[in-house]
Design a protein around this motif. Structure first.
Motif, PDB file in Angstrom:
ATOM      1  N   ASP A   1       0.930  -1.171  -0.175  1.00  0.00           N
ATOM      2  CA  ASP A   1       0.165   0.342   0.285  1.00  0.00           C
ATOM      3  C   ASP A   1       0.846   0.879   0.247  1.00  0.00           C
ATOM      4  OD1 ASP A   1      -1.773   2.035  -0.017  1.00  0.00           O
ATOM      5  OD2 ASP A   1      -3.078   0.936   2.138  1.00  0.00           O
ATOM      6  N   ASN A   2       0.993   1.424  -1.465  1.00  0.00           N
ATOM      7  CA  ASN A   2       1.731   3.392  -1.007  1.00  0.00           C
ATOM      8  C   ASN A   2       1.726   4.689  -1.057  1.00  0.00           C
ATOM      9  OD1 ASN A   2       3.969   2.371  -2.786  1.00  0.00           O
ATOM     10  ND2 ASN A   2       2.256   2.701  -4.291  1.00  0.00           N
ATOM     11  N   ASP A   3      -0.121   4.308  -0.033  1.00  0.00           N
ATOM     12  CA  ASP A   3      -0.313   5.791   0.952  1.00  0.00           C
ATOM     13  C   ASP A   3      -0.214   5.346   2.230  1.00  0.00           C
ATOM     14  OD1 ASP A   3      -1.679   6.507  -1.465  1.00  0.00           O
ATOM     15  OD2 ASP A   3      -3.651   5.376  -1.060  1.00  0.00           O
ATOM     16  N   THR A   4      -0.387   4.061   3.041  1.00  0.00           N
ATOM     17  CA  THR A   4       0.065   3.930   4.099  1.00  0.00           C
ATOM     18  C   THR A   4       1.927   4.053   4.693  1.00  0.00           C
ATOM     19  OG1 THR A   4      -0.227   1.705   4.012  1.00  0.00           O
ATOM     20  CG2 THR A   4      -2.070   3.218   5.209  1.00  0.00           C
ATOM     21  N   ARG A   5       2.539   3.067   2.642  1.00  0.00           N
ATOM     22  CA  ARG A   5       3.797   2.078   2.792  1.00  0.00           C
ATOM     23  C   ARG A   5       4.303   1.247   3.282  1.00  0.00           C
ATOM     24  NH1 ARG A   5       8.127   7.874   2.819  1.00  0.00           N
ATOM     25  NH2 ARG A   5       6.399   8.737   0.968  1.00  0.00           N
ATOM     26  N   LYS A   6       3.082   1.099   3.512  1.00  0.00           N
ATOM     27  CA  LYS A   6       3.018  -0.675   4.239  1.00  0.00           C
ATOM     28  C   LYS A   6       3.231  -1.433   3.466  1.00  0.00           C
ATOM     29  CE  LYS A   6       1.388   1.122   9.215  1.00  0.00           C
ATOM     30  NZ  LYS A   6       1.872   0.719   9.413  1.00  0.00           N
ATOM     31  N   LEU A   7       3.599  -3.443   4.036  1.00  0.00           N
ATOM     32  CA  LEU A   7       3.082  -4.210   2.988  1.00  0.00           C
ATOM     33  C   LEU A   7       3.032  -5.300   3.921  1.00  0.00           C
ATOM     34  CD1 LEU A   7       6.717  -2.814   2.572  1.00  0.00           C
ATOM     35  CD2 LEU A   7       6.272  -4.029   0.177  1.00  0.00           C
ATOM     36  N   LYS A   8       2.182  -6.106   3.825  1.00  0.00           N
ATOM     37  CA  LYS A   8       1.379  -7.278   4.143  1.00  0.00           C
ATOM     38  C   LYS A   8       2.311  -8.549   3.909  1.00  0.00           C
ATOM     39  CE  LYS A   8      -2.355  -9.834   5.163  1.00  0.00           C
ATOM     40  NZ  LYS A   8      -4.121 -10.320   4.832  1.00  0.00           N
ATOM     41  N   VAL A   9       3.325  -8.949   5.420  1.00  0.00           N
ATOM     42  CA  VAL A   9       4.216 -10.217   3.853  1.00  0.00           C
ATOM     43  C   VAL A   9       3.177 -11.622   5.384  1.00  0.00           C
ATOM     44  CG1 VAL A   9       6.928 -11.188   4.693  1.00  0.00           C
ATOM     45  CG2 VAL A   9       5.658  -7.935   4.155  1.00  0.00           C
ATOM     46  N   ARG A  10       3.485 -12.413   4.422  1.00  0.00           N
ATOM     47  CA  ARG A  10       3.637 -13.886   4.617  1.00  0.00           C
ATOM     48  C   ARG A  10       4.719 -14.547   5.300  1.00  0.00           C
ATOM     49  NH1 ARG A  10      -0.071 -16.795   1.812  1.00  0.00           N
ATOM     50  NH2 ARG A  10      -1.749 -15.986   3.596  1.00  0.00           N
ATOM     51  N   PHE A  11       5.312 -15.112   6.672  1.00  0.00           N
ATOM     52  CA  PHE A  11       6.367 -15.757   6.651  1.00  0.00           C
ATOM     53  C   PHE A  11       6.135 -16.909   7.047  1.00  0.00           C
ATOM     54  CE2 PHE A  11       6.102 -11.378   8.242  1.00  0.00           C
ATOM     55  CZ  PHE A  11       7.583 -10.804   7.895  1.00  0.00           C
ATOM     56  N   GLU A  12       6.579 -17.799   6.230  1.00  0.00           N
ATOM     57  CA  GLU A  12       6.646 -19.955   7.218  1.00  0.00           C
ATOM     58  C   GLU A  12       7.939 -20.231   7.489  1.00  0.00           C
ATOM     59  OE1 GLU A  12       3.639 -20.764   3.165  1.00  0.00           O
ATOM     60  OE2 GLU A  12       4.497 -19.157   2.556  1.00  0.00           O
ATOM     61  N   GLN A  13       7.267 -21.154   8.097  1.00  0.00           N
ATOM     62  CA  GLN A  13       8.685 -21.660   8.458  1.00  0.00           C
ATOM     63  C   GLN A  13       7.811 -22.827   9.166  1.00  0.00           C
ATOM     64  OE1 GLN A  13      11.492 -19.540  10.761  1.00  0.00           O
ATOM     65  NE2 GLN A  13      11.379 -21.317  12.799  1.00  0.00           N
ATOM     66  N   ASP A  14       8.693 -23.993   8.121  1.00  0.00           N
ATOM     67  CA  ASP A  14       8.120 -25.450   9.116  1.00  0.00           C
ATOM     68  C   ASP A  14       6.942 -25.331   8.540  1.00  0.00           C
ATOM     69  OD1 ASP A  14      10.878 -26.638   9.582  1.00  0.00           O
ATOM     70  OD2 ASP A  14      10.268 -25.473  11.699  1.00  0.00           O
ATOM     71  N   ASP A  15       6.010 -25.169   9.730  1.00  0.00           N
ATOM     72  CA  ASP A  15       4.128 -25.319   9.178  1.00  0.00           C
ATOM     73  C   ASP A  15       3.112 -24.078   9.564  1.00  0.00           C
ATOM     74  OD1 ASP A  15       4.439 -25.748  11.615  1.00  0.00           O
ATOM     75  OD2 ASP A  15       3.127 -27.836  11.810  1.00  0.00           O
ATOM     76  N   VAL A  16       4.227 -23.675  10.052  1.00  0.00           N
ATOM     77  CA  VAL A  16       3.602 -22.213  10.090  1.00  0.00           C
ATOM     78  C   VAL A  16       3.679 -20.968   9.790  1.00  0.00           C
ATOM     79  CG1 VAL A  16       3.574 -20.151  12.590  1.00  0.00           C
ATOM     80  CG2 VAL A  16       4.478 -22.919  12.788  1.00  0.00           C
ATOM     81  N   VAL A  17       2.133 -20.625   9.982  1.00  0.00           N
ATOM     82  CA  VAL A  17       1.947 -19.220   8.914  1.00  0.00           C
ATOM     83  C   VAL A  17       1.680 -18.045   9.271  1.00  0.00           C
ATOM     84  CG1 VAL A  17       0.842 -18.791   6.837  1.00  0.00           C
ATOM     85  CG2 VAL A  17       1.396 -20.635   6.342  1.00  0.00           C
ATOM     86  N   HIS A  18       2.752 -17.213   9.232  1.00  0.00           N
ATOM     87  CA  HIS A  18       2.352 -15.620   9.949  1.00  0.00           C
ATOM     88  C   HIS A  18       2.225 -14.815   8.898  1.00  0.00           C
ATOM     89  CE1 HIS A  18       2.083 -13.345  13.137  1.00  0.00           C
ATOM     90  NE2 HIS A  18       3.309 -12.978  12.876  1.00  0.00           N
ATOM     91  N   ASP A  19       1.048 -14.045   9.072  1.00  0.00           N
ATOM     92  CA  ASP A  19       0.963 -12.536   8.415  1.00  0.00           C
ATOM     93  C   ASP A  19       1.239 -12.159   9.516  1.00  0.00           C
ATOM     94  OD1 ASP A  19       1.010 -14.516   5.890  1.00  0.00           O
ATOM     95  OD2 ASP A  19      -1.930 -14.022   6.116  1.00  0.00           O
ATOM     96  N   ARG A  20       1.671 -10.981   8.572  1.00  0.00           N
ATOM     97  CA  ARG A  20       1.548  -9.262   9.469  1.00  0.00           C
ATOM     98  C   ARG A  20       1.789  -7.998   8.072  1.00  0.00           C
ATOM     99  NH1 ARG A  20       6.868  -7.955  13.577  1.00  0.00           N
ATOM    100  NH2 ARG A  20       5.929  -6.184  12.458  1.00  0.00           N
ATOM    101  N   PHE A  21       1.610  -6.983   9.217  1.00  0.00           N
ATOM    102  CA  PHE A  21       2.210  -5.993   7.862  1.00  0.00           C
ATOM    103  C   PHE A  21       3.466  -5.226   8.110  1.00  0.00           C
ATOM    104  CE2 PHE A  21      -2.040  -5.759   7.687  1.00  0.00           C
ATOM    105  CZ  PHE A  21      -2.308  -4.827   6.414  1.00  0.00           C
TER     106      PHE A  21
END
Length: 88
Positions: free
Chosen positions: A9-29
């Motif tokens: 989002d160029n307006d807020t300058r944030k990116l939604k990123v997915r982090f994956e390790q083993d069987d854990v999936v974690h999304d955060r900005f």
């Protein structure tokens, strides 16, 4: 740790990123890096790598886990008759 940018989002300058390790999936900005109004991919990639190290540690100690969906509880039944207040 696998990272994937899901949206930017160029307006807020944030990116939604997915982090994956083993069987854990974690999304955060994650805040993106900009030089003036120009998106800086190299600096943003470095920032995402820093965040990924923190997320990997939190996964390792069990702070970050997959979200387990809980079933919605059944609604309570309404009383047969309204209860009138009593006078003391």
């Amino acid at each position: 740790m696998k990272t994937t940018i899901l949206e930017r989002d160029n307006d807020t300058r944030k990116l939604k990123v997915r982090f994956e390790q083993d069987d854990v999936v974690h999304d955060r900005f994650v805040n993106g890096c900009y030089k003036g109004n120009t998106f800086d991919k190299a600096a943003t990639d470095a920032r995402i790598a820093d965040v990924a190290r923190g997320v990997a540690y939190k996964i390792g100690v069990g702070v970050v886990t997959n979200v387990v969906e809980q079933p919605m509880p059944e609604p309570l039944e309404a009383p047969a008759e309204p209860v009138a207040p009593t006078e003391d």
